[in-house]
Design a protein around this motif. Structure first.
Motif, PDB file in Angstrom:
ATOM      1  N   VAL A   1      43.508  34.687  55.551  1.00 49.85           N
ATOM      2  CA  VAL A   1      43.778  36.092  55.892  1.00 49.85           C
ATOM      3  C   VAL A   1      43.692  36.995  54.664  1.00 49.85           C
ATOM      4  O   VAL A   1      43.078  38.060  54.705  1.00 49.85           O
ATOM      5  CB  VAL A   1      45.162  36.225  56.549  1.00 49.85           C
ATOM      6  CG1 VAL A   1      45.488  37.691  56.821  1.00 49.85           C
ATOM      7  CG2 VAL A   1      45.219  35.432  57.841  1.00 49.85           C
ATOM      8  N   CYS A   2      44.324  36.582  53.567  1.00 53.50           N
ATOM      9  CA  CYS A   2      44.472  37.464  52.404  1.00 53.50           C
ATOM     10  C   CYS A   2      43.870  36.911  51.120  1.00 53.50           C
ATOM     11  O   CYS A   2      44.090  37.492  50.046  1.00 53.50           O
ATOM     12  CB  CYS A   2      45.954  37.763  52.168  1.00 53.50           C
ATOM     13  SG  CYS A   2      46.777  38.583  53.543  1.00 53.50           S
ATOM     14  N   GLY A   3      43.154  35.793  51.208  1.00 52.48           N
ATOM     15  CA  GLY A   3      42.547  35.236  50.012  1.00 52.48           C
ATOM     16  C   GLY A   3      43.567  34.564  49.100  1.00 52.48           C
ATOM     17  O   GLY A   3      44.665  34.185  49.540  1.00 52.48           O
ATOM     18  N   PRO A   4      43.250  34.420  47.812  1.00 50.49           N
ATOM     19  CA  PRO A   4      44.154  33.723  46.881  1.00 50.49           C
ATOM     20  C   PRO A   4      45.560  34.301  46.828  1.00 50.49           C
ATOM     21  O   PRO A   4      46.528  33.564  46.660  1.00 50.49           O
ATOM     22  CB  PRO A   4      43.438  33.884  45.534  1.00 50.49           C
ATOM     23  CG  PRO A   4      41.998  34.057  45.893  1.00 50.49           C
ATOM     24  CD  PRO A   4      41.981  34.819  47.178  1.00 50.49           C
ATOM     25  N   ILE A   5      45.677  35.630  46.975  1.00 50.51           N
ATOM     26  CA  ILE A   5      47.024  36.220  46.911  1.00 50.51           C
ATOM     27  C   ILE A   5      47.869  35.800  48.105  1.00 50.51           C
ATOM     28  O   ILE A   5      49.091  35.651  48.000  1.00 50.51           O
ATOM     29  CB  ILE A   5      46.937  37.766  46.813  1.00 50.51           C
ATOM     30  CG1 ILE A   5      48.302  38.334  46.425  1.00 50.51           C
ATOM     31  CG2 ILE A   5      46.446  38.380  48.134  1.00 50.51           C
ATOM     32  CD1 ILE A   5      48.258  39.814  46.100  1.00 50.51           C
ATOM     33  N   GLY A   6      47.219  35.589  49.262  1.00 53.83           N
ATOM     34  CA  GLY A   6      47.952  35.110  50.431  1.00 53.83           C
ATOM     35  C   GLY A   6      48.466  33.711  50.234  1.00 53.83           C
ATOM     36  O   GLY A   6      49.610  33.403  50.566  1.00 53.83           O
ATOM     37  N   ARG A   7      47.617  32.836  49.673  1.00 56.60           N
ATOM     38  CA  ARG A   7      48.078  31.479  49.393  1.00 56.60           C
ATOM     39  C   ARG A   7      49.174  31.489  48.334  1.00 56.60           C
ATOM     40  O   ARG A   7      50.152  30.743  48.426  1.00 56.60           O
ATOM     41  CB  ARG A   7      46.912  30.605  48.933  1.00 56.60           C
ATOM     42  CG  ARG A   7      47.344  29.164  48.700  1.00 56.60           C
ATOM     43  CD  ARG A   7      46.230  28.310  48.123  1.00 56.60           C
ATOM     44  NE  ARG A   7      45.139  28.116  49.059  1.00 56.60           N
ATOM     45  CZ  ARG A   7      45.190  27.272  50.084  1.00 56.60           C
ATOM     46  NH1 ARG A   7      46.297  26.598  50.322  1.00 56.60           N
ATOM     47  NH2 ARG A   7      44.149  27.117  50.868  1.00 56.60           N
ATOM     48  N   LEU A   8      49.037  32.325  47.305  1.00 54.10           N
ATOM     49  CA  LEU A   8      50.046  32.399  46.256  1.00 54.10           C
ATOM     50  C   LEU A   8      51.396  32.819  46.826  1.00 54.10           C
ATOM     51  O   LEU A   8      52.435  32.242  46.469  1.00 54.10           O
ATOM     52  CB  LEU A   8      49.610  33.393  45.174  1.00 54.10           C
ATOM     53  CG  LEU A   8      50.613  33.631  44.045  1.00 54.10           C
ATOM     54  CD1 LEU A   8      50.869  32.362  43.265  1.00 54.10           C
ATOM     55  CD2 LEU A   8      50.114  34.742  43.122  1.00 54.10           C
ATOM     56  N   ALA A   9      51.400  33.816  47.720  1.00 53.72           N
ATOM     57  CA  ALA A   9      52.654  34.279  48.320  1.00 53.72           C
ATOM     58  C   ALA A   9      53.334  33.155  49.087  1.00 53.72           C
ATOM     59  O   ALA A   9      54.553  32.943  48.979  1.00 53.72           O
ATOM     60  CB  ALA A   9      52.392  35.472  49.240  1.00 53.72           C
ATOM     61  N   VAL A  10      52.546  32.408  49.866  1.00 53.71           N
ATOM     62  CA  VAL A  10      53.118  31.295  50.627  1.00 53.71           C
ATOM     63  C   VAL A  10      53.609  30.206  49.685  1.00 53.71           C
ATOM     64  O   VAL A  10      54.721  29.676  49.856  1.00 53.71           O
ATOM     65  CB  VAL A  10      52.079  30.728  51.615  1.00 53.71           C
ATOM     66  CG1 VAL A  10      52.631  29.478  52.307  1.00 53.71           C
ATOM     67  CG2 VAL A  10      51.705  31.775  52.664  1.00 53.71           C
ATOM     68  N   ASP A  11      52.813  29.869  48.678  1.00 52.20           N
ATOM     69  CA  ASP A  11      53.210  28.814  47.741  1.00 52.20           C
ATOM     70  C   ASP A  11      54.520  29.144  47.031  1.00 52.20           C
ATOM     71  O   ASP A  11      55.402  28.291  46.890  1.00 52.20           O
ATOM     72  CB  ASP A  11      52.109  28.593  46.703  1.00 52.20           C
ATOM     73  CG  ASP A  11      50.918  27.823  47.258  1.00 52.20           C
ATOM     74  OD1 ASP A  11      51.009  27.330  48.402  1.00 52.20           O
ATOM     75  OD2 ASP A  11      49.895  27.721  46.550  1.00 52.20           O
ATOM     76  N   VAL A  12      54.657  30.384  46.572  1.00 53.91           N
ATOM     77  CA  VAL A  12      55.879  30.793  45.862  1.00 53.91           C
ATOM     78  C   VAL A  12      57.092  30.673  46.781  1.00 53.91           C
ATOM     79  O   VAL A  12      58.151  30.157  46.384  1.00 53.91           O
ATOM     80  CB  VAL A  12      55.737  32.228  45.323  1.00 53.91           C
ATOM     81  CG1 VAL A  12      57.086  32.753  44.832  1.00 53.91           C
ATOM     82  CG2 VAL A  12      54.720  32.278  44.199  1.00 53.91           C
ATOM     83  N   MET A  13      56.939  31.146  48.018  1.00 51.35           N
ATOM     84  CA  MET A  13      58.057  31.092  48.950  1.00 51.35           C
ATOM     85  C   MET A  13      58.412  29.657  49.351  1.00 51.35           C
ATOM     86  O   MET A  13      59.586  29.317  49.517  1.00 51.35           O
ATOM     87  CB  MET A  13      57.728  31.908  50.204  1.00 51.35           C
ATOM     88  CG  MET A  13      57.709  33.411  49.990  1.00 51.35           C
ATOM     89  SD  MET A  13      59.335  34.082  49.488  1.00 51.35           S
ATOM     90  CE  MET A  13      59.051  34.364  47.739  1.00 51.35           C
ATOM     91  N   ILE A  14      57.395  28.806  49.479  1.00 48.93           N
ATOM     92  CA  ILE A  14      57.653  27.406  49.818  1.00 48.93           C
ATOM     93  C   ILE A  14      58.382  26.709  48.673  1.00 48.93           C
ATOM     94  O   ILE A  14      59.350  25.967  48.888  1.00 48.93           O
ATOM     95  CB  ILE A  14      56.338  26.681  50.159  1.00 48.93           C
ATOM     96  CG1 ILE A  14      55.872  27.100  51.550  1.00 48.93           C
ATOM     97  CG2 ILE A  14      56.507  25.162  50.089  1.00 48.93           C
ATOM     98  CD1 ILE A  14      54.546  26.529  51.965  1.00 48.93           C
ATOM     99  N   ILE A  15      57.938  26.957  47.442  1.00 46.66           N
ATOM    100  CA  ILE A  15      58.631  26.364  46.284  1.00 46.66           C
ATOM    101  C   ILE A  15      60.091  26.822  46.255  1.00 46.66           C
ATOM    102  O   ILE A  15      61.009  26.007  46.084  1.00 46.66           O
ATOM    103  CB  ILE A  15      57.915  26.745  44.980  1.00 46.66           C
ATOM    104  CG1 ILE A  15      56.567  26.026  44.877  1.00 46.66           C
ATOM    105  CG2 ILE A  15      58.778  26.413  43.769  1.00 46.66           C
ATOM    106  CD1 ILE A  15      55.714  26.482  43.716  1.00 46.66           C
TER     107      ILE A  15
END
Length: 434
Positions: free
Chosen positions: A113-127
């Motif tokens: 949906v949002c490219g690398p920034i979308g994955r980064l947002a999810v990764d940070v929240m999951i961590i």
């Protein structure tokens, strides 16, 4: 172009094949590659959502008022359900052989949906959320063992140890540090396949503990007259929302659970019924605990059960359960960190550093439920409300009607406001009691 083909778009394309449970690993794995029946899908949903956070609900109801707490649980259940369904609908929209042929996880969807920034947002929240769950586990273990084996000044001296200190350390601190070397060993295991059944055992222990506690609550309630209040203040409402969001912790498993369901058309109904049943169970558990002990309700409800044999067995069982669940809950953190910084390769020292950080945080947080509220407000609000709505809006923005658009925007704004307020009030509670 799909996630199973495009190198930079997959969460594990750089990693060698391994059997470690990941962010998108089902809890009741289908090792024969068959899909889950409807009853098994229901069980998967139940396991993914129900966790140790339920033990803080009676204390939360004491702070928020029992009516507010009961309504709040059902409201959060509905919002969490909508967030999960938005992820599923968005994936169905985006998956195709010409674009993203396989979207396995929340992070994959964020990238689509949002490219690398979308994955980064999810990764940070999951961590943050997974590490937060593990901090909560250590707080529970430390406080529970200190409560079981050490007397307070107002209690009977007939304990294994009447001093609140062991070798110069507070009892809670001693027990958390006692877990540390063993957790280094458990978290060093490169494959946790043999520990995966503990996810099922964890929920058996949790539900059994809830049953024992509810029977105890009813017994105490029938013997005593307790004054309770129905409503609390607005800050306590925001505080309670964080705990409620923490209790519905399965947002990251929505996509893999739907993927392994045999009848995907029924998944929404199965998820809806599961959320309703869990919300009812949570609500009655919180109300009964508060009605039994009133203003004396402890942050971990099992601490109100006294020191009988059954009570001690339940509390020790929960501690053992959380001790062995710790490496399973940390594994998505390792998967993200190793994928981002070690090209998917196993990194022992990174795992040990993360275990050290989690242990240090647990030492400085005195109250179990206060920390649940902090994690729920700061991370679960974003994961459960903001990101699903944002991804859905971005994927469907040219097709949404006014009502759907309004709901997406409401969930985004509500999630941000409640996250900020809940985080603030939770930090005030933690710092005030520290």
């Amino acid at each position: 172009m799909g996630f199973d083909k495009k190198h930079e778009a997959t969460s594990s394309s750089n990693a060698p094949p391994r059997s470690v449970p990941r962010e998108d690993s089902p809890l009741l794995g289908n090792y024969d590659d068959s899909l889950s029946s409807t009853p098994k899908t229901f069980a998967n949903v139940f396991i993914a959502i129900v966790g140790a956070g339920v033990l803080g609900l009676p204390y939360t109801f004491m702070r928020t008022g029992w009516v507010t707490g009961f309504v709040m649980i059902f409201a959060v259940s509905g919002l969490a359900y909508r967030g999960m369904m938005l992820l599923i609908v968005t994936r169905r929209k985006l998956e195709s052989p010409l674009t993203y042929s396989k979207i396995n996880s929340f992070g994959d969807l964020g990238f689509a949906v949002c490219g690398p920034i979308g994955r980064l947002a999810v990764d940070v929240m999951i961590i943050a959320s997974q590490a937060g769950f593990c901090v909560g586990y250590l707080i529970f273990i430390g406080n529970t063992l200190a409560n079981l084996f050490h007397a307070t000044p107002t209690e009977s001296p007939h304990y294994l140890n009447t001093s609140p200190y062991i070798w110069g350390l507070k009892a809670k601190t001693f027990y958390i540090w006692s877990c540390f070397p063993f957790q280094l060993g458990l978290n060093a295991i490169p494959t946790l396949t043999l520990l995966a059944p503990l996810s099922i055992f964890a929920d058996i222990v949790d539900v059994s503990a809830m049953g024992v506690v509810m029977v105890e609550d009813v017994t105490v309630f029938l013997k005593n007259t307790i004054n309770v209040h129905a409503f609390g203040t607005f800050p306590m409402f925001c505080y309670g929302l964080g705990v409620a969001l923490f209790s519905f912790e399965g947002i990251g498993m929505a996509l893999p659970l739907e993927s392994e369901a045999r009848d995907k058309k029924k998944f929404g109904a199965v998820l809806g019924w599961a959320m309703m049943i869990i919300a009812a169970m949570y609500g009655f558990f919180g109300v009964l605990g508060y009605f039994a002990f009133g203003e004396n309700t402890r942050d971990i409800i099992t601490a109100n059960m006294g020191k009988g044999v059954l009570s001690s067995m339940v509390q020790l069982g929960l501690c053992i359960n959380l001790f062995f669940t710790f490496p399973l809950m940390m594994n998505p953190v390792y998967e993200v960190m190793e994928r981002r910084y070690w090209e998917g390769r196993y990194c022992l020292w990174m795992r040990w550093v993360l275990v050290m950080v989690v242990s240090l945080v647990a030492l400085f947080v005195p109250n179990f439920t206060d920390f649940l509220s902090l994690v729920g407000s700061s991370t679960c609000c974003i994961l459960g409300l903001v990101l699903p709505s944002l991804f859905h809006y971005n994927a469907f923005k040219n097709e949404l009607g006014k009502e759907e658009l309004m709901w997406d925007l409401v969930m985004i704004v509500l999630g941000v406001i409640l996250g900020v307020l809940g985080t603030w009030f939770s930090l005030v509670e933690i710092l005030f009691k520290a």
